[in-house]
Design a protein around this motif. Structure first.
Motif, short mmCIF file in Angstrom:
data_model
loop_
_atom_site.label_atom_id
_atom_site.label_comp_id
_atom_site.label_asym_id
_atom_site.label_seq_id
_atom_site.Cartn_x
_atom_site.Cartn_y
_atom_site.Cartn_z
N UNK A 1 0.82 -1.21 0.00
CA UNK A 1 0.00 0.00 0.00
C UNK A 1 0.85 1.27 0.00
N UNK A 2 2.03 1.19 0.60
CA UNK A 2 2.89 2.37 0.69
C UNK A 2 3.71 2.59 -0.58
N UNK A 3 4.21 1.49 -1.18
CA UNK A 3 5.16 1.63 -2.28
C UNK A 3 4.61 1.15 -3.62
N UNK A 4 3.72 0.17 -3.60
CA UNK A 4 3.23 -0.44 -4.85
C UNK A 4 1.70 -0.42 -4.94
N UNK A 5 1.06 0.73 -4.79
CA UNK A 5 -0.40 0.77 -4.74
C UNK A 5 -1.10 0.75 -6.09
N UNK A 6 -0.35 1.00 -7.17
CA UNK A 6 -0.96 1.25 -8.48
C UNK A 6 -1.17 -0.04 -9.26
N UNK A 7 -2.38 -0.54 -9.33
CA UNK A 7 -2.67 -1.77 -10.07
C UNK A 7 -2.52 -1.59 -11.57
N UNK A 8 -2.47 -0.37 -12.03
CA UNK A 8 -2.27 -0.13 -13.46
C UNK A 8 -0.80 -0.18 -13.86
N UNK A 9 0.07 -0.24 -12.87
CA UNK A 9 1.49 -0.39 -13.12
C UNK A 9 1.83 -1.87 -13.06
N UNK A 10 2.40 -2.44 -14.13
CA UNK A 10 2.68 -3.89 -14.15
C UNK A 10 3.54 -4.35 -12.99
N UNK A 11 4.52 -3.54 -12.57
CA UNK A 11 5.37 -3.94 -11.46
C UNK A 11 4.58 -3.96 -10.15
N UNK A 12 3.82 -2.89 -9.91
CA UNK A 12 3.01 -2.81 -8.70
C UNK A 12 1.98 -3.94 -8.64
N UNK A 13 1.41 -4.28 -9.77
CA UNK A 13 0.33 -5.26 -9.82
C UNK A 13 0.75 -6.61 -9.25
#
Length: 216
Positions: free
Chosen positions: A107-119
Motif C-alpha cells: 500500500x505504501x510503495x506499490x499501490x498502483x494496479x495499473x502499473x505492471x510492477x506494482x500489480x
C-alpha cells in the motif's frame, strides 16, 4: 514424491553442508495443523487458505524452519557463485503477520494496479519473508491456479517469476535443491530462460548437488 522424501532430502543437504564446513542453523518440523487452527487463521485473513498450502499444513506440518549457510571461504563457480545459504520457513501462525507486513509495503510503495510492477504485489498470500524486504507468495488472482511467485521490493530479476505451480509442488521441487535461497539471485540459476518453475533436474541443479555431494 512423498513428504517423507522431503524430510530425507533436507537431512541429506544438512549433512552435505556440514561436511564442507558449513552450518545448519535449524531443521525443525512441527506436527500438522488441525482443521480448527486453519479455520481460525482463515477468519483472521478474511479468505480461505489456498488448497495446496492448506494440504501441506494439515497433512505435513503447520510450521517448518530449515536454514543453512555455506562456509565463508567456500565459493561455487559460474552461475552458482552467489549461492551462500538455504532457507525454508513457513508457519500457519505467521501467515497473518507476514501478510500484514506485505500489505503495508504494497500500500505504501506499490499501490498502483495499473502499473505492471506494482500489480505483482496485489492478490498475493505471502508465506515466507525473505528478510530483505522481498517475499515468497501464492498468487490468488487466477481461479483454480495457485502458483508460487517472488515479490521483489527493489526491481530484482525474480520479481513476478513463478517458482512452482502450487505450494505443494514448491515444497517438493525446492527440497531437491536444499531450499536454496530465498533471495532471488540464489534460485534463479535453476530456471531455464522463458520456462516457468525451478527445475531440480537442470544442469545447474546437478552441479549444485555434486558440489555438496548430495544425491536426491
Amino acid at each position: 514424491m512423498e513428504y517423507s522424501e522431503v524430510i530425507e532430502n533436507w537431512k541429506l543437504f544438512s549433512v552435505g553442508v556440514k561436511e564442507i564446513g558449513g552450518e545448519v542453523h535449524t531443521l525443525s518440523i512441527e506436527e500438522p495443523a488441525t482443521e480448527d487452527e486453519v479455520a481460525t487463521v482463515e477468519s483472521k485473513l478474511g479468505f480461505e487458505i489456498p488448497r495446496s498450502l492448506k494440504e501441506v499444513l494439515l497433512v505435513f506440518s503447520k510450521k517448518v524452519e530449515f536454514r543453512w549457510f555455506l562456509p565463508d571461504n567456500y565459493k561455487m563457480e559460474g552461475e552458482l557463485s552467489q549461492i551462500f545459504s538455504g532457507d525454508r520457513h513457513w508457519s500457519l501462525e505467521w501467515l497473518v503477520k507476514f501478510n500484514e507486513n506485505k500489505n503495508e509495503l504494497r500500500d505504501e510503495i506499490f499501490p498502483n494496479k495499473n502499473d505492471p510492477y506494482d500489480l505483482v504485489w496485489h492478490d498475493k498470500l505471502a508465506f515466507h519473508e525473505v528478510g530483505n524486504g522481498d517475499y515468497l507468495a501464492i498468487d490468488l488472482s487466477r481461479a483454480g491456479q495457485e502458483p508460487v511467485v517472488y515479490l521483489s521490493h527493489d526491481f530484482g530479476d525474480g520479481h513476478g517469476v513463478e517458482m512452482a505451480k502450487n505450494f505443494k509442488e514448491f515444497v517438493f521441487l525446492s527440497s531437491r535443491l536444499g531450499c536454496v535461497g530465498a533471495e532471488d539471485w540464489q534460485w534463479l540459476p535453476f530456471l531455464a530462460e522463458g520456462v516457468p518453475f525451478i527445475n531440480p533436474d537442470s544442469e545447474n541443479a546437478i552441479r549444485f548437488r555434486e558440489a555438496l555431494r548430495v544425491k536426491v
